[in-house]
Design a protein around this motif. Structure first.
Motif, mmCIF file in Angstrom:
data_model
loop_
_atom_site.group_PDB
_atom_site.id
_atom_site.type_symbol
_atom_site.label_atom_id
_atom_site.label_comp_id
_atom_site.label_asym_id
_atom_site.label_seq_id
_atom_site.Cartn_x
_atom_site.Cartn_y
_atom_site.Cartn_z
ATOM 1 N N LEU A 239 0.634 -1.241 -0.014
ATOM 2 C CA LEU A 239 0.149 -0.104 -0.208
ATOM 3 C C LEU A 239 0.917 1.376 0.097
ATOM 4 C CD1 LEU A 239 -3.214 0.702 2.126
ATOM 5 C CD2 LEU A 239 -1.033 2.361 2.360
ATOM 6 N N THR A 240 0.633 2.204 -0.864
ATOM 7 C CA THR A 240 1.268 3.435 -0.631
ATOM 8 C C THR A 240 0.342 4.556 -1.330
ATOM 9 O OG1 THR A 240 3.326 4.543 -1.235
ATOM 10 C CG2 THR A 240 2.337 3.736 -2.822
ATOM 11 N N GLY A 241 0.504 5.989 -0.572
ATOM 12 C CA GLY A 241 -0.459 6.762 -1.220
ATOM 13 C C GLY A 241 0.676 8.092 -1.717
ATOM 14 N N PHE B 191 -3.285 5.060 -3.531
ATOM 15 C CA PHE B 191 -4.340 5.996 -3.241
ATOM 16 C C PHE B 191 -3.807 7.432 -3.303
ATOM 17 C CE2 PHE B 191 -3.747 7.332 1.054
ATOM 18 C CZ PHE B 191 -2.816 6.493 1.556
ATOM 19 N N ALA C 140 -3.724 10.775 -1.651
ATOM 20 C CA ALA C 140 -3.913 11.175 -0.565
ATOM 21 C C ALA C 140 -4.312 12.706 -0.285
ATOM 22 C CB ALA C 140 -2.631 10.827 0.254
ATOM 23 N N HIS D 16 -4.300 14.469 3.095
ATOM 24 C CA HIS D 16 -3.004 14.818 3.296
ATOM 25 C C HIS D 16 -2.481 16.185 2.873
ATOM 26 C CE1 HIS D 16 -2.223 10.699 5.250
ATOM 27 N NE2 HIS D 16 -1.535 11.505 6.026
ATOM 28 N N TYR E 16 -0.860 14.333 11.340
ATOM 29 C CA TYR E 16 -0.523 13.566 10.025
ATOM 30 C C TYR E 16 -0.095 11.950 10.068
ATOM 31 C CZ TYR E 16 2.701 13.269 5.954
ATOM 32 O OH TYR E 16 3.534 13.099 4.764
ATOM 33 N N MET F 201 -2.029 8.887 8.550
ATOM 34 C CA MET F 201 -1.320 7.878 7.555
ATOM 35 C C MET F 201 -1.296 6.548 8.287
ATOM 36 S SD MET F 201 2.490 8.725 6.123
ATOM 37 C CE MET F 201 3.678 7.415 5.578
ATOM 38 N N ASP G 221 -4.682 5.073 7.194
ATOM 39 C CA ASP G 221 -4.432 4.553 5.647
ATOM 40 C C ASP G 221 -3.962 3.362 5.361
ATOM 41 O OD1 ASP G 221 -5.270 7.114 4.699
ATOM 42 O OD2 ASP G 221 -3.158 7.866 4.663
ATOM 43 N N VAL H 274 7.890 3.330 0.479
ATOM 44 C CA VAL H 274 7.958 4.739 0.784
ATOM 45 C C VAL H 274 9.461 5.383 0.806
ATOM 46 C CG1 VAL H 274 6.191 5.104 2.487
ATOM 47 C CG2 VAL H 274 8.345 4.397 3.433
ATOM 48 N N GLN I 261 9.849 9.031 5.179
ATOM 49 C CA GLN I 261 8.714 8.341 5.743
ATOM 50 C C GLN I 261 8.737 7.412 6.525
ATOM 51 O OE1 GLN I 261 5.488 9.951 4.818
ATOM 52 N NE2 GLN I 261 6.689 11.308 4.003
HETATM 53 N N1 TRP Z 1 2.537 10.977 3.427
HETATM 54 C C1 TRP Z 1 3.047 10.257 2.171
HETATM 55 C C2 TRP Z 1 4.105 11.322 1.551
HETATM 56 O O1 TRP Z 1 3.891 12.263 1.660
HETATM 57 C C3 TRP Z 1 1.834 10.034 1.568
HETATM 58 C C4 TRP Z 1 1.094 9.174 2.272
HETATM 59 C C5 TRP Z 1 0.063 9.285 2.802
HETATM 60 C C6 TRP Z 1 1.320 7.757 2.543
HETATM 61 N N2 TRP Z 1 -0.568 8.222 3.465
HETATM 62 C C7 TRP Z 1 0.226 7.127 3.074
HETATM 63 C C8 TRP Z 1 2.356 6.905 2.046
HETATM 64 C C9 TRP Z 1 -0.009 5.823 3.397
HETATM 65 C C10 TRP Z 1 2.302 5.505 2.333
HETATM 66 C C11 TRP Z 1 1.468 5.130 3.086
HETATM 67 O O2 TRP Z 1 4.775 10.586 0.705
#
Ligand code: TRP
Length: 339
Positions: free
Chosen positions: A7-9, A42, A44, A47, A138, A142, A145, A156, A160
């Motif tokens: 999973l990544t955002g 996804f 974000a 965020h 924040y 996260m 998520d 990441v 992160q």
């Molecule tokens: N904060 C991450 C970034 O700025 C983006 C992100 C939001 C994320 N939720 C996450 C990455 C969950 C991994 C998993 O790069």
């Protein structure tokens, strides 16, 4: 065999650039075709609100990032591709996680600490000046998520890693109190992915304003490549490829043999103008088809919207039942007696 959940955002505040592509997008799209993996990717957008109070920019960035991933061939049959804000369970879980998270843990988050330090260095009387609760919370959002979908692996960047450690802490604490709801995730930091330099030679990053957007129209794309800073060595003088931004970018796209051949051209003293033109043509060929698809998609936001809503529906197959169990287990239940 059960699949590995990856999973990544992506925070929706900017336009995807070459550095994002090489570092995050390309490997993520590659894993989207791996059927041993169940990817959750996804946008974000919650965020994004932490650092961006320009609604048009958040909306435009959401469109551009979605179009970019789709144009580059994300496999949306295998991957679950959605917008964070389309999953109300994330915000709900974020609250519950916040209620088991020590404030002290959040005090230690790098992003918050950096903001406090900046205030300190500019001799602000209030160390928290200009810091909103979104920034402070924040890591909890996260964690929601990640934990909601029981992710196993979270790819990441290095910056992160601390957030994943916090997600592990928070998930462990919740499990300890309310029972084993969450898988404890692992950060995956790929040391092999290249980190590109930008126009000025520093790391390519939105915050340095030195990026080369991935899908700039051809003319503007060429113009930016021509702007990349080089040293002042003359044509014919041998040049060091390993400290050169142009070469670094080329290397992230080219095959081994191609890289070896260009390395030789550096030894022979290739002129900067020639190398820039060569790099432009190479990248342009590489990106042309995807750029065309991107431009088509940007013109059809309805199509993108439909794809994202479909992704949200797929994601909610997981998040709705999980949240139902979680609500029950914390004591938020129907009071009606079961007959
Ligand atoms: N904060 C991450 C970034 O700025 C983006 C992100 C939001 C994320 N939720 C996450 C990455 C969950 C991994 C998993 O790069």
């Amino acid at each position: 065999m059960s699949k590995t959940i990856v999973l990544t955002g992506i925070t929706t505040t900017g336009t995807p650039h070459l550095g994002n592509y090489v570092g995050a997008i390309r490997p993520a799209i590659e894993s989207s075709h791996d059927h041993n993996v169940l990817p959750f990717y996804f946008l974000a957008d919650y965020h994004a609100l932490i650092k961006c109070i320009e609604p048009e920019r958040v909306a435009q960035s959401t469109l551009e990032i979605a179009a970019t991933w789709l144009a580059l061939g994300l496999d949306t049959d295998n991957a679950v591709f959605y917008r964070q804000s389309d999953i109300p369970e994330i915000a709900e879980l974020s609250w519950m996680l916040g209620c088991v998270t020590a404030k002290g843990l959040m005090n230690r988050a790098h992003a918050y600490k950096a903001a406090v330090q900046a205030n300190d260095e500019s001799n602000e009387a209030d160390p928290d000046k200009g810091i909103n609760m979104g920034l402070f919370n924040y890591p909890i959002l996260m964690a929601a998520d990640i934990l909601l979908f029981n992710a196993h692996k979270v790819p990441v960047g290095k910056d992160q890693i601390q957030h994943i450690e916090m997600a592990r802490d928070i998930g462990g604490r919740f499990n300890h109190i309310y029972g084993p709801h969450f898988n404890i995730p692992e950060a995956v930091v790929n040391e092999d992915t290249a980190i590109l330099s930008g126009l000025d030679g520093r790391k390519m990053s939105k915050s340095y304003d030195n990026t080369i957007p991935l899908f700039l129209p051809e003319k503007q794309f060429r113009k930016l490549i021509m702007k990349i800073k080089t040293n002042s060595l003359e044509p014919g003088e041998p040049k060091d490829p390993d400290t050169c931004t142009l070469f670094g970018i080329y290397k992230a796209f080219a095959t081994k043999d191609e890289v070896a051949a260009v390395r030789k051209r550096y030894e022979e003293g290739i002129a900067w103008g020639e190398m820039k033109q060569f790099l432009f043509e190479y990248l342009n060929d590489h990106l042309k088809l995807a750029r065309e698809r991107y431009e088509g998609l940007i013109q059809s936001p309805d199509k993108i919207e439909a794809i994202l809503l479909e992704g949200a529906e797929k994601a909610r197959v997981y998040s709705v039942p999980s949240m139902k169990t979680i609500r029950e287990s914390v004591g938020i239940r129907s009071l009606a007696r079961k007959l």
